[in-house]
Design a protein around this motif. Structure first.
Motif, PDB file in Angstrom:
ATOM      1  N   GLY A   1       0.812  -1.210   0.000  1.00  0.00           N
ATOM      2  CA  GLY A   1       0.000   0.000   0.000  1.00  0.00           C
ATOM      3  C   GLY A   1       0.844   1.258   0.000  1.00  0.00           C
ATOM      4  N   THR A   2       1.973   1.206   0.698  1.00  0.00           N
ATOM      5  CA  THR A   2       2.859   2.365   0.759  1.00  0.00           C
ATOM      6  C   THR A   2       3.462   2.676  -0.608  1.00  0.00           C
ATOM      7  OG1 THR A   2       3.401   1.941   3.079  1.00  0.00           O
ATOM      8  CG2 THR A   2       4.946   3.277   1.841  1.00  0.00           C
ATOM      9  N   VAL A   3       3.767   1.626  -1.374  1.00  0.00           N
ATOM     10  CA  VAL A   3       4.312   1.839  -2.723  1.00  0.00           C
ATOM     11  C   VAL A   3       3.350   2.665  -3.559  1.00  0.00           C
ATOM     12  CG1 VAL A   3       4.782   0.673  -4.913  1.00  0.00           C
ATOM     13  CG2 VAL A   3       5.826  -0.160  -2.809  1.00  0.00           C
ATOM     14  N   TYR A   4       2.086   2.251  -3.569  1.00  0.00           N
ATOM     15  CA  TYR A   4       1.094   2.985  -4.361  1.00  0.00           C
ATOM     16  C   TYR A   4       0.877   4.390  -3.805  1.00  0.00           C
ATOM     17  CZ  TYR A   4      -0.059  -1.269  -6.879  1.00  0.00           C
ATOM     18  OH  TYR A   4      -0.002  -2.380  -7.673  1.00  0.00           O
ATOM     19  N   TYR A   5       0.817   4.499  -2.488  1.00  0.00           N
ATOM     20  CA  TYR A   5       0.586   5.799  -1.852  1.00  0.00           C
ATOM     21  C   TYR A   5       1.717   6.779  -2.166  1.00  0.00           C
ATOM     22  CZ  TYR A   5       1.105   9.100   2.022  1.00  0.00           C
ATOM     23  OH  TYR A   5       1.322  10.224   2.784  1.00  0.00           O
TER      24      TYR A   5
ATOM     25  N   LYS B   1       3.772   6.779  -4.649  1.00  0.00           N
ATOM     26  CA  LYS B   1       3.764   7.167  -6.059  1.00  0.00           C
ATOM     27  C   LYS B   1       2.756   8.297  -6.311  1.00  0.00           C
ATOM     28  CE  LYS B   1       5.413   2.825  -8.038  1.00  0.00           C
ATOM     29  NZ  LYS B   1       6.700   3.374  -8.505  1.00  0.00           N
ATOM     30  N   THR B   2       1.659   8.336  -5.546  1.00  0.00           N
ATOM     31  CA  THR B   2       0.690   9.429  -5.723  1.00  0.00           C
ATOM     32  C   THR B   2       1.244  10.751  -5.218  1.00  0.00           C
ATOM     33  OG1 THR B   2      -0.412   9.104  -3.561  1.00  0.00           O
ATOM     34  CG2 THR B   2      -1.226   7.803  -5.424  1.00  0.00           C
ATOM     35  N   LEU B   3       2.306  10.709  -4.430  1.00  0.00           N
ATOM     36  CA  LEU B   3       2.919  11.926  -3.906  1.00  0.00           C
ATOM     37  C   LEU B   3       4.051  12.437  -4.793  1.00  0.00           C
ATOM     38  CD1 LEU B   3       3.224  10.973  -0.120  1.00  0.00           C
ATOM     39  CD2 LEU B   3       1.406  12.293  -1.206  1.00  0.00           C
ATOM     40  N   ILE B   4       4.683  11.525  -5.547  1.00  0.00           N
ATOM     41  CA  ILE B   4       5.891  11.911  -6.273  1.00  0.00           C
ATOM     42  C   ILE B   4       5.747  11.629  -7.765  1.00  0.00           C
ATOM     43  CG2 ILE B   4       8.394  11.657  -6.382  1.00  0.00           C
ATOM     44  CD1 ILE B   4       8.313  10.656  -3.482  1.00  0.00           C
ATOM     45  N   ARG B   5       6.011  10.402  -8.179  1.00  0.00           N
ATOM     46  CA  ARG B   5       6.087  10.077  -9.605  1.00  0.00           C
ATOM     47  C   ARG B   5       4.744  10.115 -10.309  1.00  0.00           C
ATOM     48  NH1 ARG B   5      11.081   8.244 -10.979  1.00  0.00           N
ATOM     49  NH2 ARG B   5      12.480   7.889  -9.216  1.00  0.00           N
ATOM     50  N   GLU B   6       3.688   9.819  -9.576  1.00  0.00           N
ATOM     51  CA  GLU B   6       2.352   9.831 -10.182  1.00  0.00           C
ATOM     52  C   GLU B   6       1.475  10.919  -9.547  1.00  0.00           C
ATOM     53  OE1 GLU B   6       1.672   8.150 -12.774  1.00  0.00           O
ATOM     54  OE2 GLU B   6       3.421   6.827 -12.806  1.00  0.00           O
ATOM     55  N   LYS B   7       2.114  11.951  -9.075  1.00  0.00           N
ATOM     56  CA  LYS B   7       1.376  13.044  -8.454  1.00  0.00           C
ATOM     57  C   LYS B   7       0.404  13.667  -9.450  1.00  0.00           C
ATOM     58  CE  LYS B   7       2.131  17.296  -5.800  1.00  0.00           C
ATOM     59  NZ  LYS B   7       3.155  18.227  -5.251  1.00  0.00           N
ATOM     60  N   GLY B   8      -0.843  13.783  -9.037  1.00  0.00           N
ATOM     61  CA  GLY B   8      -1.851  14.352  -9.906  1.00  0.00           C
ATOM     62  C   GLY B   8      -2.477  13.362 -10.870  1.00  0.00           C
ATOM     63  N   ASN B   9      -2.036  12.110 -10.829  1.00  0.00           N
ATOM     64  CA  ASN B   9      -2.587  11.071 -11.702  1.00  0.00           C
ATOM     65  C   ASN B   9      -3.840  10.498 -11.042  1.00  0.00           C
ATOM     66  OD1 ASN B   9      -3.211   8.648 -13.046  1.00  0.00           O
ATOM     67  ND2 ASN B   9      -1.076   8.320 -13.625  1.00  0.00           N
TER      68      ASN B   9
ATOM     69  N   ALA C   1      -7.334   6.828   5.394  1.00  0.00           N
ATOM     70  CA  ALA C   1      -7.435   8.282   5.462  1.00  0.00           C
ATOM     71  C   ALA C   1      -6.158   8.945   4.944  1.00  0.00           C
ATOM     72  CB  ALA C   1      -7.710   8.708   6.907  1.00  0.00           C
ATOM     73  N   ARG C   2      -5.023   8.362   5.280  1.00  0.00           N
ATOM     74  CA  ARG C   2      -3.750   8.900   4.792  1.00  0.00           C
ATOM     75  C   ARG C   2      -3.692   8.867   3.271  1.00  0.00           C
ATOM     76  NH1 ARG C   2       1.634   5.344   4.653  1.00  0.00           N
ATOM     77  NH2 ARG C   2       0.091   4.186   3.466  1.00  0.00           N
ATOM     78  N   SER C   3      -4.085   7.737   2.680  1.00  0.00           N
ATOM     79  CA  SER C   3      -4.006   7.602   1.222  1.00  0.00           C
ATOM     80  C   SER C   3      -4.972   8.543   0.514  1.00  0.00           C
ATOM     81  CB  SER C   3      -4.291   6.154   0.818  1.00  0.00           C
ATOM     82  OG  SER C   3      -5.649   5.817   1.049  1.00  0.00           O
ATOM     83  N   ALA C   4      -6.081   8.877   1.170  1.00  0.00           N
ATOM     84  CA  ALA C   4      -7.079   9.733   0.549  1.00  0.00           C
ATOM     85  C   ALA C   4      -6.777  11.218   0.733  1.00  0.00           C
ATOM     86  CB  ALA C   4      -8.463   9.410   1.110  1.00  0.00           C
TER      87      ALA C   4
ATOM     88  N   PRO D   1      -2.306  13.110  -0.308  1.00  0.00           N
ATOM     89  CA  PRO D   1      -1.984  13.578  -1.665  1.00  0.00           C
ATOM     90  C   PRO D   1      -2.675  14.883  -2.039  1.00  0.00           C
ATOM     91  CG  PRO D   1      -2.424  11.225  -1.680  1.00  0.00           C
ATOM     92  CD  PRO D   1      -2.818  11.721  -0.323  1.00  0.00           C
ATOM     93  N   ARG D   2      -3.768  15.205  -1.372  1.00  0.00           N
ATOM     94  CA  ARG D   2      -4.490  16.441  -1.678  1.00  0.00           C
ATOM     95  C   ARG D   2      -3.944  17.642  -0.896  1.00  0.00           C
ATOM     96  NH1 ARG D   2      -9.019  15.629  -4.598  1.00  0.00           N
ATOM     97  NH2 ARG D   2      -9.808  13.491  -4.820  1.00  0.00           N
ATOM     98  N   ILE D   3      -3.156  17.371   0.133  1.00  0.00           N
ATOM     99  CA  ILE D   3      -2.610  18.455   0.947  1.00  0.00           C
ATOM    100  C   ILE D   3      -1.409  19.108   0.281  1.00  0.00           C
ATOM    101  CG2 ILE D   3      -1.467  18.966   3.151  1.00  0.00           C
ATOM    102  CD1 ILE D   3      -3.242  16.872   4.449  1.00  0.00           C
TER     103      ILE D   3
END
Length: 238
Positions: A154-158, A160-168, A203-206, A209-211
């Motif tokens: 789960g951390t891997v996917y999370y 990636k939403t912060l860095i390499r896949e930010k905004g995806n 909650a962290r994963s949701a 990334p929006r913060i």
């Protein structure tokens, strides 16, 4: 120092959390200190070797590889003299290390398959650590291994939403869905603390990334999250 200190910050949590869980499950013994030294040196050795494979820059990574390899050799030999059966664990890791080497050679270290391979490697240390502590409940050890794999996946996917896949949006949705399924699994398992933990991770994963936290802030946050995962897992399972 970048040649000597790995820049894969998440790997430090993967290095420590399964080890801590294995010690907590079986009880600490003096040999665990030597095992941790070998475990740490093995990681520090693998980092420049894989970077050497990836870049072909032997002049840059030969020094760190020789340093950590030179320290690992006597430490590993001492550990095997005390517990010869650990050689089987080392041999079992070789196919996984080969996968990492292949992806490094292709310069595709950030692919999900390579990440999952590394997660299995790091999480698997719970078994020899548990064995060294005299543990014999392999269902318990397997449970700890599975929990580590699920959390770090789960951390891997999370991350990636912060860095390499930010905004995806696709990656973001996948990360939230994964953690939602993790919560459903915790509900089925029926342990309140694991359900609480899965809710926090959801909650962290949701929300995070929006913060819009910086990479450094996210890394600091994950240190606390990893510590929380270790504590709650120990309280819930042991």
């Amino acid at each position: 120092m970048k040649r000597y200190i790995p820049n894969q910050h998440g790997a430090w949590a993967m290095l420590a959390v399964p080890y801590i869980l294995g010690v907590a499950a079986a009880g600490a013994r003096p040999i665990h200190a030597l095992m941790f030294v070998c475990w740490l040196l093995a990681y520090l050795f693998s980092f420049p070797v894989l970077q050497w494979v990836r870049t072909g820059r032997k002049e840059r990574y030969r020094g760190p590889a020789l340093l950590y390899g030179g320290l690992l050799l006597p430490a590993g030999a001492a550990l095997l003299l005390l517990e010869p059966r650990l050689i089987y664990y080392g041999l079992a890791l070789l196919p996984l290390l080969a996968v990492n080497g292949i992806y490094a050679r292709m310069n595709r270290e950030r692919t999900v398959v390579n990440d999952l391979t590394a997660i299995v490697q790091f999480s698997s240390v719970v078994f020899p650590v548990y064995y060294l502590g005299g543990g014999d409940d392999w269902d318990l050890a397997s449970t700890l291994f599975v929990l580590c794999v699920l959390y770090f996946t789960g951390t891997v996917y999370y991350v990636k939403t912060l860095i390499r896949e930010k905004g995806n949006p696709v990656f973001y949705a996948g990360s939230v869905l994964y953690h939602l399924l993790l919560g459903a699994a915790a509900l089925w398992y029926g342990e309140p603390l694991l359900l609480l933990l899965s809710g926090f991770l959801l909650a962290r994963s949701a929300l995070i990334p929006r913060i819009g936290l910086t990479v450094k802030q996210s890394g600091i946050l994950e240190i606390g999250v990893s510590a929380l995962v270790a504590v709650l897992t120990i309280q819930a399972v042991l």
